[in-house]
Motif scaffolding. Structure first.
Motif, PDB file in Angstrom:
ATOM      1  N   LEU A  29       0.804  -1.222   0.000  1.00  0.00           N
ATOM      2  CA  LEU A  29       0.000   0.000   0.000  1.00  0.00           C
ATOM      3  C   LEU A  29       0.839   1.275   0.000  1.00  0.00           C
ATOM      4  N   ASP A  30       2.149   1.128   0.094  1.00  0.00           N
ATOM      5  CA  ASP A  30       3.023   2.290   0.276  1.00  0.00           C
ATOM      6  C   ASP A  30       2.756   3.424  -0.709  1.00  0.00           C
ATOM      7  N   TYR A  31       2.448   3.091  -1.952  1.00  0.00           N
ATOM      8  CA  TYR A  31       2.290   4.125  -2.969  1.00  0.00           C
ATOM      9  C   TYR A  31       0.846   4.273  -3.414  1.00  0.00           C
ATOM     10  N   TYR A  32      -0.065   3.843  -2.550  1.00  0.00           N
ATOM     11  CA  TYR A  32      -1.479   3.886  -2.890  1.00  0.00           C
ATOM     12  C   TYR A  32      -2.230   4.848  -1.981  1.00  0.00           C
ATOM     13  N   SER A  33      -3.025   5.699  -2.610  1.00  0.00           N
ATOM     14  CA  SER A  33      -3.987   6.473  -1.841  1.00  0.00           C
ATOM     15  C   SER A  33      -5.111   5.529  -1.426  1.00  0.00           C
ATOM     16  N   ILE A  34      -5.657   5.755  -0.233  1.00  0.00           N
ATOM     17  CA  ILE A  34      -6.671   4.861   0.307  1.00  0.00           C
ATOM     18  C   ILE A  34      -7.937   5.641   0.618  1.00  0.00           C
ATOM     19  N   GLY A  35      -9.039   5.061   0.257  1.00  0.00           N
ATOM     20  CA  GLY A  35     -10.326   5.670   0.550  1.00  0.00           C
ATOM     21  C   GLY A  35     -11.250   4.708   1.249  1.00  0.00           C
ATOM     22  N   TRP A  36     -12.059   5.237   2.114  1.00  0.00           N
ATOM     23  CA  TRP A  36     -13.163   4.486   2.709  1.00  0.00           C
ATOM     24  C   TRP A  36     -14.459   5.038   2.148  1.00  0.00           C
ATOM     25  N   PHE A  37     -15.312   4.137   1.714  1.00  0.00           N
ATOM     26  CA  PHE A  37     -16.610   4.495   1.171  1.00  0.00           C
ATOM     27  C   PHE A  37     -17.674   3.686   1.909  1.00  0.00           C
ATOM     28  N   ARG A  38     -18.912   4.112   1.789  1.00  0.00           N
ATOM     29  CA  ARG A  38     -19.981   3.339   2.387  1.00  0.00           C
ATOM     30  C   ARG A  38     -21.213   3.387   1.504  1.00  0.00           C
ATOM     31  N   GLN A  39     -22.042   2.373   1.649  1.00  0.00           N
ATOM     32  CA  GLN A  39     -23.272   2.311   0.875  1.00  0.00           C
ATOM     33  C   GLN A  39     -24.382   1.762   1.750  1.00  0.00           C
ATOM     34  N   ALA A  40     -25.371   2.595   1.969  1.00  0.00           N
ATOM     35  CA  ALA A  40     -26.544   2.195   2.738  1.00  0.00           C
ATOM     36  C   ALA A  40     -27.584   1.632   1.779  1.00  0.00           C
ATOM     37  N   PRO A  41     -28.503   0.811   2.284  1.00  0.00           N
ATOM     38  CA  PRO A  41     -29.538   0.230   1.421  1.00  0.00           C
ATOM     39  C   PRO A  41     -30.326   1.302   0.677  1.00  0.00           C
ATOM     40  N   GLY A  42     -30.436   1.129  -0.614  1.00  0.00           N
ATOM     41  CA  GLY A  42     -31.212   2.055  -1.410  1.00  0.00           C
ATOM     42  C   GLY A  42     -30.529   3.371  -1.715  1.00  0.00           C
ATOM     43  N   LYS A  43     -29.277   3.490  -1.307  1.00  0.00           N
ATOM     44  CA  LYS A  43     -28.541   4.739  -1.535  1.00  0.00           C
ATOM     45  C   LYS A  43     -27.293   4.486  -2.365  1.00  0.00           C
ATOM     46  N   GLU A  44     -26.778   5.556  -2.943  1.00  0.00           N
ATOM     47  CA  GLU A  44     -25.541   5.438  -3.705  1.00  0.00           C
ATOM     48  C   GLU A  44     -24.337   5.349  -2.766  1.00  0.00           C
ATOM     49  N   ARG A  45     -23.276   4.770  -3.293  1.00  0.00           N
ATOM     50  CA  ARG A  45     -22.032   4.713  -2.530  1.00  0.00           C
ATOM     51  C   ARG A  45     -21.489   6.123  -2.341  1.00  0.00           C
ATOM     52  N   GLU A  46     -21.042   6.422  -1.138  1.00  0.00           N
ATOM     53  CA  GLU A  46     -20.534   7.756  -0.847  1.00  0.00           C
ATOM     54  C   GLU A  46     -19.161   7.678  -0.201  1.00  0.00           C
ATOM     55  N   GLY A  47     -18.377   8.690  -0.444  1.00  0.00           N
ATOM     56  CA  GLY A  47     -17.054   8.761   0.155  1.00  0.00           C
ATOM     57  C   GLY A  47     -17.136   9.123   1.622  1.00  0.00           C
ATOM     58  N   ILE A  51      -7.004   9.098   2.570  1.00  0.00           N
ATOM     59  CA  ILE A  51      -5.695   9.419   3.126  1.00  0.00           C
ATOM     60  C   ILE A  51      -4.647   9.301   2.041  1.00  0.00           C
ATOM     61  N   SER A  52      -3.698  10.190   2.103  1.00  0.00           N
ATOM     62  CA  SER A  52      -2.665  10.234   1.072  1.00  0.00           C
ATOM     63  C   SER A  52      -1.631   9.135   1.264  1.00  0.00           C
ATOM     64  N   VAL A  53      -0.789   8.975   0.253  1.00  0.00           N
ATOM     65  CA  VAL A  53       0.297   8.002   0.290  1.00  0.00           C
ATOM     66  C   VAL A  53       1.203   8.249   1.474  1.00  0.00           C
ATOM     67  N   SER A  54       1.501   9.509   1.724  1.00  0.00           N
ATOM     68  CA  SER A  54       2.472   9.856   2.761  1.00  0.00           C
ATOM     69  C   SER A  54       1.890   9.877   4.158  1.00  0.00           C
ATOM     70  N   ASP A  55       0.578   9.716   4.261  1.00  0.00           N
ATOM     71  CA  ASP A  55      -0.087   9.762   5.569  1.00  0.00           C
ATOM     72  C   ASP A  55      -0.104  11.159   6.153  1.00  0.00           C
ATOM     73  N   LYS A  56       0.242  12.148   5.352  1.00  0.00           N
ATOM     74  CA  LYS A  56       0.289  13.505   5.888  1.00  0.00           C
ATOM     75  C   LYS A  56      -0.931  14.320   5.520  1.00  0.00           C
ATOM     76  N   THR A  69     -11.913   8.954  12.036  1.00  0.00           N
ATOM     77  CA  THR A  69     -10.489   9.216  11.831  1.00  0.00           C
ATOM     78  C   THR A  69      -9.891   8.120  10.965  1.00  0.00           C
ATOM     79  N   ILE A  70      -9.258   8.524   9.885  1.00  0.00           N
ATOM     80  CA  ILE A  70      -8.596   7.569   8.997  1.00  0.00           C
ATOM     81  C   ILE A  70      -7.109   7.552   9.314  1.00  0.00           C
ATOM     82  N   SER A  71      -6.512   6.393   9.192  1.00  0.00           N
ATOM     83  CA  SER A  71      -5.072   6.276   9.404  1.00  0.00           C
ATOM     84  C   SER A  71      -4.559   5.091   8.595  1.00  0.00           C
ATOM     85  N   ARG A  72      -3.253   4.973   8.565  1.00  0.00           N
ATOM     86  CA  ARG A  72      -2.653   3.861   7.839  1.00  0.00           C
ATOM     87  C   ARG A  72      -1.358   3.463   8.519  1.00  0.00           C
TER      88      ARG A  72
END
Length: 126
Positions: A29-47, A51-56, A69-72
């Motif tokens: 994952l070192d060079y990958y940006s990471i995202g968390w998304f969620r999808q509730a029933p009947g709704k579109e997926r939302e961001g 978090i950036s590659v550097s964690d900064k 809070t997101i972390s890596r």
């Protein structure tokens, strides 16, 4: 085999907390940006958060600031989403996604992520 696996979901009462984990295998994952998304029933997926590659650098959906809070930990090839003061409207399937050095302006565009986990269910209910 490239894979992301989420865990940590479950049933929690309103006001409770959960910590989701996303473990990568088959790639680093070192060079990958990471995202968390969620999808509730009947709704579109939302961001939810990214978090950036550097964690900064991180970003959150406006409605979630101060509660999530997101972390890596690149040494563990793992990303996390700490969720506090959970509300019933947070109920959804939560997904992690990773993409190679995705620019900040694209973080919440789910269609740009090449790698996705299978999701973990979070249910907030009394």
């Amino acid at each position: 085999q490239v894979q992301l696996v989420e865990s940590g979901g479950g049933l929690v009462q309103p006001g409770g907390s959960l910590r989701l984990s996303c473990v990568a295998s088959g790639f680093t994952l070192d060079y990958y940006s990471i995202g968390w998304f969620r999808q509730a029933p009947g709704k579109e997926r939302e961001g939810v958060s990214c978090i950036s590659v550097s964690d900064k650098s991180t970003s959150y959906a406006d409605s979630l600031k101060g509660r999530f809070t997101i972390s890596r930990d690149n040494a563990k090839n793992t990303a996390y989403l700490q969720m506090n003061n959970l509300k019933p409207e947070d109920t959804a399937v939560y997904y992690c996604a990773a993409d190679y050095v995705l620019g900040r302006s694209s973080w919440f565009i789910s269609g740009l992520y090449d790698n996705w986990g299978q999701g973990t269910q979070v249910t907030v209910s009394s």
